[in-house]
Write a protein that holds these residues in place. Structure first.
Motif, PDB file in Angstrom:
ATOM      1  N   ALA A 270      58.632  43.040  50.525  1.00 51.12           N
ATOM      2  CA  ALA A 270      58.190  42.442  51.786  1.00 51.12           C
ATOM      3  C   ALA A 270      56.816  41.809  51.633  1.00 51.12           C
ATOM      4  O   ALA A 270      56.076  42.073  50.667  1.00 51.12           O
ATOM      5  N   GLU A 271      56.458  40.984  52.607  1.00 48.08           N
ATOM      6  CA  GLU A 271      55.159  40.324  52.590  1.00 48.08           C
ATOM      7  C   GLU A 271      54.047  41.278  53.018  1.00 48.08           C
ATOM      8  O   GLU A 271      52.943  41.238  52.485  1.00 48.08           O
ATOM      9  N   ASN A 272      54.323  42.140  53.969  1.00 46.92           N
ATOM     10  CA  ASN A 272      53.353  43.144  54.393  1.00 46.92           C
ATOM     11  C   ASN A 272      54.096  44.309  55.026  1.00 46.92           C
ATOM     12  O   ASN A 272      55.276  44.193  55.380  1.00 46.92           O
ATOM     13  N   ALA A 273      53.408  45.410  55.150  1.00 46.07           N
ATOM     14  CA  ALA A 273      54.000  46.601  55.762  1.00 46.07           C
ATOM     15  C   ALA A 273      52.889  47.452  56.356  1.00 46.07           C
ATOM     16  O   ALA A 273      51.776  47.524  55.810  1.00 46.07           O
ATOM     17  N   THR A 274      53.197  48.084  57.473  1.00 39.24           N
ATOM     18  CA  THR A 274      52.264  49.002  58.119  1.00 39.24           C
ATOM     19  C   THR A 274      53.005  50.289  58.446  1.00 39.24           C
ATOM     20  O   THR A 274      54.164  50.259  58.860  1.00 39.24           O
ATOM     21  N   CYS A 341      47.746  49.931  56.087  1.00 35.65           N
ATOM     22  CA  CYS A 341      48.090  48.510  56.069  1.00 35.65           C
ATOM     23  C   CYS A 341      48.168  48.025  54.626  1.00 35.65           C
ATOM     24  O   CYS A 341      47.223  48.212  53.853  1.00 35.65           O
ATOM     25  N   THR A 342      49.266  47.409  54.261  1.00 31.48           N
ATOM     26  CA  THR A 342      49.442  46.826  52.932  1.00 31.48           C
ATOM     27  C   THR A 342      49.945  45.399  53.094  1.00 31.48           C
ATOM     28  O   THR A 342      50.768  45.122  53.971  1.00 31.48           O
ATOM     29  N   TRP A 343      49.468  44.528  52.262  1.00 35.07           N
ATOM     30  CA  TRP A 343      49.880  43.130  52.358  1.00 35.07           C
ATOM     31  C   TRP A 343      49.699  42.453  51.006  1.00 35.07           C
ATOM     32  O   TRP A 343      49.049  42.981  50.098  1.00 35.07           O
ATOM     33  N   LYS A 344      50.291  41.281  50.895  1.00 46.72           N
ATOM     34  CA  LYS A 344      50.183  40.484  49.675  1.00 46.72           C
ATOM     35  C   LYS A 344      49.335  39.249  49.950  1.00 46.72           C
ATOM     36  O   LYS A 344      49.577  38.523  50.912  1.00 46.72           O
ATOM     37  N   SER A 345      48.353  39.056  49.096  1.00 53.73           N
ATOM     38  CA  SER A 345      47.525  37.874  49.164  1.00 53.73           C
ATOM     39  C   SER A 345      47.462  37.265  47.763  1.00 53.73           C
ATOM     40  O   SER A 345      48.231  37.643  46.882  1.00 53.73           O
ATOM     41  N   LEU A 346      46.528  36.329  47.556  1.00 52.58           N
ATOM     42  CA  LEU A 346      46.463  35.620  46.282  1.00 52.58           C
ATOM     43  C   LEU A 346      45.236  36.036  45.477  1.00 52.58           C
ATOM     44  O   LEU A 346      44.188  36.361  46.033  1.00 52.58           O
ATOM     45  N   ARG A 347      45.407  36.011  44.176  1.00 52.61           N
ATOM     46  CA  ARG A 347      44.316  36.324  43.247  1.00 52.61           C
ATOM     47  C   ARG A 347      44.279  35.249  42.167  1.00 52.61           C
ATOM     48  O   ARG A 347      45.321  34.818  41.672  1.00 52.61           O
ATOM     49  N   LYS A 348      43.082  34.826  41.811  1.00 52.41           N
ATOM     50  CA  LYS A 348      42.911  33.795  40.801  1.00 52.41           C
ATOM     51  C   LYS A 348      42.830  34.438  39.420  1.00 52.41           C
ATOM     52  O   LYS A 348      42.004  35.310  39.176  1.00 52.41           O
ATOM     53  N   ILE A 349      43.705  34.002  38.521  1.00 52.65           N
ATOM     54  CA  ILE A 349      43.685  34.485  37.145  1.00 52.65           C
ATOM     55  C   ILE A 349      43.807  33.286  36.217  1.00 52.65           C
ATOM     56  O   ILE A 349      44.219  32.194  36.616  1.00 52.65           O
ATOM     57  N   GLY A 350      43.439  33.495  34.953  1.00 48.24           N
ATOM     58  CA  GLY A 350      43.536  32.440  33.962  1.00 48.24           C
ATOM     59  C   GLY A 350      44.454  32.838  32.828  1.00 48.24           C
ATOM     60  O   GLY A 350      44.507  34.008  32.426  1.00 48.24           O
ATOM     61  N   PHE A 351      45.199  31.870  32.319  1.00 52.44           N
ATOM     62  CA  PHE A 351      46.031  32.058  31.137  1.00 52.44           C
ATOM     63  C   PHE A 351      45.278  31.449  29.956  1.00 52.44           C
ATOM     64  O   PHE A 351      45.195  30.229  29.814  1.00 52.44           O
ATOM     65  N   LEU A 352      44.723  32.323  29.124  1.00 51.96           N
ATOM     66  CA  LEU A 352      43.835  31.911  28.043  1.00 51.96           C
ATOM     67  C   LEU A 352      44.617  31.692  26.757  1.00 51.96           C
ATOM     68  O   LEU A 352      45.364  32.572  26.308  1.00 51.96           O
ATOM     69  N   GLN A 353      44.443  30.514  26.169  1.00 49.46           N
ATOM     70  CA  GLN A 353      44.966  30.214  24.841  1.00 49.46           C
ATOM     71  C   GLN A 353      43.848  30.443  23.833  1.00 49.46           C
ATOM     72  O   GLN A 353      42.756  29.881  23.978  1.00 49.46           O
ATOM     73  N   TYR A 354      44.101  31.262  22.778  1.00 50.98           N
ATOM     74  CA  TYR A 354      43.060  31.583  21.814  1.00 50.98           C
ATOM     75  C   TYR A 354      43.675  31.818  20.436  1.00 50.98           C
ATOM     76  O   TYR A 354      44.898  31.975  20.298  1.00 50.98           O
ATOM     77  N   ILE A 355      42.818  31.853  19.425  1.00 50.73           N
ATOM     78  CA  ILE A 355      43.217  32.113  18.048  1.00 50.73           C
ATOM     79  C   ILE A 355      42.823  33.547  17.710  1.00 50.73           C
ATOM     80  O   ILE A 355      41.640  33.929  17.857  1.00 50.73           O
ATOM     81  N   ASP A 356      43.796  34.356  17.276  1.00 49.24           N
ATOM     82  CA  ASP A 356      43.486  35.751  16.971  1.00 49.24           C
ATOM     83  C   ASP A 356      42.923  35.891  15.556  1.00 49.24           C
ATOM     84  O   ASP A 356      42.682  34.895  14.852  1.00 49.24           O
ATOM     85  N   GLU A 357      42.725  37.134  15.125  1.00 48.92           N
ATOM     86  CA  GLU A 357      42.106  37.403  13.826  1.00 48.92           C
ATOM     87  C   GLU A 357      42.963  36.933  12.657  1.00 48.92           C
ATOM     88  O   GLU A 357      42.446  36.680  11.570  1.00 48.92           O
ATOM     89  N   ASP A 358      44.282  36.842  12.886  1.00 48.28           N
ATOM     90  CA  ASP A 358      45.175  36.406  11.819  1.00 48.28           C
ATOM     91  C   ASP A 358      45.382  34.899  11.808  1.00 48.28           C
ATOM     92  O   ASP A 358      46.218  34.385  11.058  1.00 48.28           O
TER      93      ASP A 358
END
Length: 621
Positions: A270-274, A341-358
């Motif tokens: 659900a979108e929210n619940a109380t 009260c519980t609800w769903k909102s938005l959070r900003k995240i990033g998808f990082l492209q990187y070079i690992d140790e190998d």
């Protein structure tokens, strides 16, 4: 209802807010969101059509507990209005529906409760593939070495010809044979990995789940959740981490509301619940003691005994047919109102492209505060807004606690947009319509049955049987027989004495002394009984719960017919059990996730529980 909701708050007009914006001004965004959901709580859950959802569920629970609202039968008991009065009979509930619900609960209790935890994360999958490769490698090696071993055994047998093998030699040859038997073919390895092999993470998760199933009494709670679903069409359970421990409890359907898509049955999507709880001050401190300040604790204990009156006034204004005692028990009005009260909102995240140790290019998620650093191998960041679940506990109207994102929202980089509410459960039979419980389907038959039995009581009260109309002048007063003595002979002997020559009487023979008047209503009573039996039978048939399911099998009924009736019943009722099984699966999954949150990072934890054979199991984390 709280008056603290600020509709003009600019932060509520967009969900794309940073973490700092959400917590600034003493978490004002959380407080405003909780107040808004509080103001919508009753309209979402209870303002539905002519009959409110609260009223519908209250009637269903009362019927199961053998209680009816006489106002629903006023048109039967008071056909000429309350001023004229009621008919000479008493309207009571003659229960024919609770046995149907109990039959369903009994079938659920007897169904096997089996489960198995499987690890599906990339690390566990890699470990399984490595184990499978190792076992197949052992098979290949043993296949190559087997002819060499066979040659060695033959040589040893030739060397020992003419003498008896020593015990050491026998044990050595036996060990070689057992080693050969342990080797599995690739087909056997595949079958073993699919059905029997357990990853270490799976073993630990199974042990944790077994522990909490016993500690929290989950089997009984699942049965109680199913009961709520049958009576209210809404079965809900709260699963989360509280005070550092995984918890799960049943939710009162009458105090729960949510907004969800019409295309899903599951509450957690659900979108929210109380959910409204009624707690004593001691319970509030028990659950939130580490979050409350001393001033807040003093305020909670200073609440007077009229705490519940505000909510009672709201219910009475919503549905005038409800009485205060129908909403809260007399002893419940001193409790504290706690709204989650519980609800769903938005959070900003990033998808990082990187070079690992190998030197391999990888991708991972980072939060909004992350800064791109090419010096450590970062290539690029793609920013996205994904859903995240938040919560706030509101005590009365002025205390706000645990204003935060729900802990343990594990983000799979391949499915980062999937998040759940902490309330898990299902809604029954609401496809393109309002939800309908099993009790709703048989409630009309219960009402009809009560009306029939009420009419039957009126008939029984007016049934006078057969009466005799006797000429009083025929009583032989001259023989010393008065009314009482004549009545005695009438009741105790087969004789009725009369004197046709008694003074003042006219001549009459035995056929004209008395007349029989039939005032019996047996035929009408029998018709009402037949109609009542028909309604009782149709009540069960309408939902697939026949008399055979309730164990009411007549001696004349064939075994094959009884078996076929039970099979047909299972087809009709299986959707209820199937949907409940899906809910149980989701709840167990949530409980495992809560264990991850509760015990991750702890150095040493020991848990003990008792197995079915009364032995004690100790689990070291």
């Amino acid at each position: 209802m709280s008056n603290n909701f600020k509709a003009d708050n600019p932060l509520l007009h967009t969900e794309r807010l940073s973490a700092k914006q959400k917590i600034k001004n003493d978490y004002q965004w959380y407080k405003d969101y909780a107040n808004r959901l509080d103001s919508q709580h009753y309209q979402i859950g209870y303002g539905y059509g002519d009959v409110s959802e609260f009223k519908r569920m209250k009637v269903n629970y009362d019927l199961f507990n053998d209680k009816i609202d006489l106002a629903d039968f006023s048109y039967v008991c008071q056909p000429f209005g309350a001023s004229v009065g009621e008919l000479p009979a008493r309207m009571v509930n003659r229960d024919i529906v609770s046995a149907k619900i109990k039959a369903m609960l009994g079938m659920e209790a007897k169904r096997p409760f089996s489960w198995k935890v499987l690890a599906a994360n990339p690390e566990a999958t890699t470990r399984k593939e490595q184990q499978q490769f190792s076992m197949i490698k052992d098979f290949v090696v043993n296949s190559i070495v087997a002819p060499i071993k066979q040659q060695i055994e033959m040589q040893a047998a030739q060397e020992t010809q003419g003498r008896k093998l020593t015990p050491e030699e026998q044990q050595k040859i036996q060990a070689q044979v057992e080693e050969q038997l342990k080797t599995r073919t690739p087909e056997e390895v595949k079958k073993y990995m699919q059905r029997e092999h357990q990853d270490p993470a799976e073993v630990l998760a199974n042990q944790l789940l077994e522990y909490f199933l016993q500690k929290l009494g989950m089997k009984e709670k699942f049965e109680q959740m199913f009961k709520h679903g049958l009576l209210s069409a809404l079965g809900v359970m709260y699963v989360s981490v509280l005070n550092g421990q995984p918890v799960a409890w049943n939710v009162n359907s009458m105090r729960f509301a949510c907004q969800k898509s019409p295309d899903t049955y599951f509450i957690e999507d659900a979108e929210n619940a109380t959910c409204e709880y009624r707690m004593t001050p001691a319970e509030v401190v028990k659950y939130f003691g580490d979050e409350l300040t001393d001033a807040q604790i003093d305020k909670i204990y200073s609440r007077n005994n009229t705490t519940g009156s505000r909510r009672i006034e709201h219910w009475l204004s919503t549905d005038s047919s409800l009485l205060a005692n129908d909403i809260y028990d007399v002893n419940d009005t001193i409790s504290i109102r706690v709204l989650h009260c519980t609800w769903k909102s938005l959070r900003k995240i990033g998808f990082l492209q990187y070079i690992d140790e190998d030197g391999e290019q990888q991708e991972k998620m980072v939060d909004e505060t992350y800064k791109l650093d090419p010096n450590i191998g970062d290539l690029s960041i793609e920013w996205e807004w994904i859903p995240e679940t938040y919560e706030t506990w509101k005590i009365e109207d002025d205390i706000f606690l645990n204003m935060r994102p729900i802990p343990g929202q594990f983000k799979d980089i391949n499915n980062a947009w999937n998040c759940k509410l902490p309330y898990y459960g299902v809604v029954y039979d609401n496809l393109n319509s309002r939800r309908v419980a099993l009790m709703d389907r048989i409630k009309a038959y219960q009402y009809f049955y009560n009306i029939i039995m009420y009419r039957l009581e009126l008939l029984l009260a007016s049934d006078k049987g057969k009466k005799i109309l006797m000429n009083i002048n025929m009583i032989p007063d001259s023989a010393g027989i008065d009314m009482k003595k004549w009545q005695y002979f009438f009741e105790s002997t087969p004789f009725m004495w009369y004197d046709p020559n008694e003074e003042g009487s006219q001549y009459a023979d035995a056929n004209t002394v008395a007349k029989s008047i039939d005032m019996s209503l047996v035929s009408d009573i029998q018709k009402y009984i037949e109609v009542a039996e028909y309604v009782r039978t149709q009540c069960g048939k309408s939902v697939g719960i026949t008399d055979q399911v309730e164990g009411q099998i007549t001696p004349q009924e064939a075994v094959s017919n009884t078996r076929q009736n039970l099979v047909q019943t299972s087809y009709i009722l299986e959707p209820y059990f199937a949907l409940h099984s899906l809910a149980k699966k989701n709840i167990l999954q949530a409980l495992v996730e809560c264990c991850k949150v509760a015990y991750s990072g702890k150095n040493s934890v020991k848990l003990s529980y008792v197995l079915d054979d009364m032995s004690q199991q100790i689990l070291n984390l």
